[in-house]
Write an enzyme that holds these catalytic residues in place. Structure first.
Site, mmCIF file in Angstrom:
data_model
loop_
_atom_site.group_PDB
_atom_site.id
_atom_site.type_symbol
_atom_site.label_atom_id
_atom_site.label_comp_id
_atom_site.label_asym_id
_atom_site.label_seq_id
_atom_site.Cartn_x
_atom_site.Cartn_y
_atom_site.Cartn_z
ATOM 1 N N VAL A 34 -6.560 41.252 20.628
ATOM 2 C CA VAL A 34 -5.557 40.705 19.711
ATOM 3 C C VAL A 34 -6.156 40.575 18.314
ATOM 4 O O VAL A 34 -7.315 40.188 18.168
ATOM 5 C CB VAL A 34 -5.104 39.298 20.181
ATOM 6 N N CYS A 35 -5.341 40.877 17.288
ATOM 7 C CA CYS A 35 -5.719 40.589 15.899
ATOM 8 C C CYS A 35 -4.432 40.179 15.168
ATOM 9 O O CYS A 35 -3.466 39.757 15.793
ATOM 10 C CB CYS A 35 -6.419 41.769 15.235
ATOM 11 N N ARG A 36 -4.407 40.333 13.858
ATOM 12 C CA ARG A 36 -3.225 39.924 13.099
ATOM 13 C C ARG A 36 -2.063 40.876 13.313
ATOM 14 O O ARG A 36 -0.946 40.458 13.591
ATOM 15 C CB ARG A 36 -3.558 39.825 11.603
#
Length: 98
Positions: A62-64
């Site tokens: 997960v990231c932005r």
């Protein structure tokens, strides 16, 4: 590269599945809100911390927005990990945020 939609991740969490999420955003980004229970490893440190991960486990990255987690997914896959990238990252996440 395997991908998963945020809604699918949320459904797994709500169903009580043991989901291993790795958030590769920077510290300040994670502090503004993250999925409860994530493992936080900034992308720049992932190469040095991958020895702390278990190759027999599956991980969701997960990231932005999905770009950095895509890079993280590719890196871990190249080292034999079972990894999936969450499409859209936190911008697409509608579940609980801590």
């Amino acid at each position: 590269m395997k991908t998963i939609q945020p809604e699918e991740v949320q459904a797994k969490i709500e169903a009580g599945e043991a989901v291993k999420l790795i958030d590769v955003r920077e510290v300040d980004e994670v502090e503004t809100g993250h999925i409860p229970g994530v493992i936080h490893i900034p992308l720049g440190l992932l190469e040095f911390k991958m020895n702390e991960l278990d190759k027999s486990e599956g991980y969701i990255m997960v990231c932005r927005s999905g770009g950095r987690s895509g890079k993280a997914t590719a890196l871990l896959q190249s080292h034999g990990f079972d990894v999936t990238n969450m499409d859209g990252g936190m911008l697409a996440w509608n579940g609980e945020v801590k």
